[in-house]
Design a protein around this motif. Structure first.
Motif, PDB file in Angstrom:
ATOM      1  N   GLY A  67      -5.390  -6.865   2.190  1.00 29.79           N
ATOM      2  CA  GLY A  67      -4.837  -5.953   3.179  1.00 29.79           C
ATOM      3  C   GLY A  67      -3.367  -5.713   2.907  1.00 29.79           C
ATOM      4  O   GLY A  67      -2.708  -6.513   2.227  1.00 29.79           O
ATOM      5  N   TRP A  68      -2.834  -4.616   3.398  1.00 32.41           N
ATOM      6  CA  TRP A  68      -1.422  -4.318   3.177  1.00 32.41           C
ATOM      7  C   TRP A  68      -0.890  -3.445   4.315  1.00 32.41           C
ATOM      8  O   TRP A  68      -1.661  -2.857   5.082  1.00 32.41           O
ATOM      9  N   ALA A  69       0.404  -3.377   4.420  1.00 33.61           N
ATOM     10  CA  ALA A  69       1.049  -2.548   5.441  1.00 33.61           C
ATOM     11  C   ALA A  69       2.460  -2.207   4.980  1.00 33.61           C
ATOM     12  O   ALA A  69       3.064  -2.940   4.189  1.00 33.61           O
ATOM     13  N   VAL A  70       2.975  -1.073   5.464  1.00 33.39           N
ATOM     14  CA  VAL A  70       4.353  -0.677   5.149  1.00 33.39           C
ATOM     15  C   VAL A  70       5.036  -0.151   6.397  1.00 33.39           C
ATOM     16  O   VAL A  70       4.409   0.441   7.274  1.00 33.39           O
ATOM     17  N   ASP A  71       6.319  -0.404   6.464  1.00 31.66           N
ATOM     18  CA  ASP A  71       7.186   0.162   7.492  1.00 31.66           C
ATOM     19  C   ASP A  71       8.232   0.995   6.768  1.00 31.66           C
ATOM     20  O   ASP A  71       9.103   0.451   6.084  1.00 31.66           O
ATOM     21  N   VAL A  72       8.128   2.317   6.886  1.00 31.29           N
ATOM     22  CA  VAL A  72       9.063   3.224   6.220  1.00 31.29           C
ATOM     23  C   VAL A  72      10.180   3.524   7.220  1.00 31.29           C
ATOM     24  O   VAL A  72       9.981   4.251   8.192  1.00 31.29           O
ATOM     25  N   ILE A  73      11.347   2.923   6.978  1.00 31.86           N
ATOM     26  CA  ILE A  73      12.444   2.979   7.947  1.00 31.86           C
ATOM     27  C   ILE A  73      13.323   4.195   7.657  1.00 31.86           C
ATOM     28  O   ILE A  73      13.926   4.306   6.593  1.00 31.86           O
ATOM     29  N   SER A  74      13.384   5.092   8.611  1.00 29.45           N
ATOM     30  CA  SER A  74      14.109   6.353   8.471  1.00 29.45           C
ATOM     31  C   SER A  74      15.588   6.134   8.171  1.00 29.45           C
ATOM     32  O   SER A  74      16.226   5.237   8.741  1.00 29.45           O
ATOM     33  N   PRO A  75      16.177   6.956   7.287  1.00 31.34           N
ATOM     34  CA  PRO A  75      17.628   6.883   7.050  1.00 31.34           C
ATOM     35  C   PRO A  75      18.405   7.077   8.350  1.00 31.34           C
ATOM     36  O   PRO A  75      19.460   6.476   8.558  1.00 31.34           O
TER      37      PRO A  75
END
Length: 327
Positions: free
Chosen positions: A118-126
């Motif tokens: 399993g995997w997950a990502v948090d793409v944190i806005s500039p």
């Protein structure tokens, strides 16, 4: 802390596999094209049943910490302890040591192993990064990073993954970070180390998920500000091509496009030289007629020149001791 948590992982921005399914790298570009860049973008893959039944290890790493352009992405991956060799066989290694083509290939292989990994990502806005650093109570990049990593791990555990070991590529001092995680996850074995992404394959897998996601997020970036060239170099502050792009794309009133981390010193200097300065008017003291200031109820302090007539004790005069208001 709750405000920081809401800022880092907004429930409205979390996409579970039942809503959007990412089965390979080709699904990432359309996924990020629909992204509102002013908020974070969080994706969790479906938790494999084996990860609910067996004890698992979880790795955490990030991509894009230093650039002045684009998001910072935190990634996690997890798999049963019984499947450690699988990660090695997939070729999981530090994403920075791999070519883009190799990273994409391994990411696809990770997605193919959806029954095991399993995997997950948090793409944190500039935008979130810069606003965090400019808040009245500033949130450092390290704090933003730690909160993202912690909340991703919590989300996976809450989704049912049986995590018994966590491995993290450190930011700052490993001992301090590890102590913090051990306090939050007291029943889980925690290992925080430098170069963990090249030491532990589970962290390498997280590094690959983070890096591939960031690459596609940048590639799919939609400039809401209008027609803007994407020839901005590497995106790092010391890149002359990036600096040139920043200078050419700063608006004197509205500043930079959303892709820019305007709190970075490189961007700040360009704003100071190329954008208009703002002078804020002082707010008038508006009160109802007859309303008194709260300060009027207190006696004024004596003037600094005021000298007390009270005689000082012999103990103090003999030792040349005086009162002080500062240390």
């Amino acid at each position: 802390m709750s405000n920081v948590k809401e800022m880092i992982l907004d429930e409205n921005c979390i996409n579970h596999s039942k809503d959007i399914k990412i089965t390979c790298r080709d699904d990432l570009t359309p996924y990020f094209k629909a992204w509102d860049h002013s908020n974070n973008k969080v994706h969790l893959s479906k938790v494999p049943q084996i990860c609910k039944d067996e004890p698992c290890q979880l790795g955490i790493d990030e991509a894009g910490r230093g650039p002045v352009l684009g998001p910072m992405v935190y990634g996690i991956s997890y798999a049963p302890l019984s499947e450690k060799q699988l990660l090695v066989d997939l070729g999981c290694a530090d994403s920075k040591s791999l070519t883009e083509e190799k990273r994409d290939t391994i990411f696809d292989k990770i997605c193919e192993q959806y029954k095991t990994i399993g995997w997950a990502v948090d793409v944190i806005s500039p935008n979130v990064i810069s606003n965090s650093m400019y808040r009245r109570v500033k949130t450092s990049l390290n704090e933003v990073s730690m909160n993202s990593a912690i909340e991703l791990a919590k989300l996976v555990i809450e989704a049912g993954a049986r995590i018994t070991e966590i491995y993290v590529d450190t930011i700052g001092k490993p001992e301090k970070y590890q102590a913090k995680l051990e306090q939050i996850f007291p029943d889980i074995k925690i290992t925080v180390a430098k170069k963990a992404d090249s030491t532990y394959p589970i962290v390498s897998a997280a590094s690959i998920c983070a890096k591939v996601s960031r690459d596609h997020a940048i590639r799919a970036w939609q400039f809401l500000e209008g027609s803007i060239t994407t020839e901005y170099g590497s995106g790092y502050p010391n890149d002359p091509e990036t600096k040139k792009w920043l200078s050419e794309n700063v608006d004197p009133v509205f500043g930079f496009p959303h892709i820019v981390r305007f709190s970075w010193s490189t961007a700040e200097k360009i704003l100071e030289s190329d954008a208009l300065s703002v002078e804020w008017e002082e707010m008038e003291d508006v009160r109802n007629p007859g309303e008194q200031k709260i300060s009027s109820f207190f006696a004024k302090s004596p003037d600094k020149s005021f000298k007390s007539q009270k005689k000082r004790h012999q103990f103090f005069t003999e030792r040349c001791l005086f009162n002080t208001s500062t240390l």
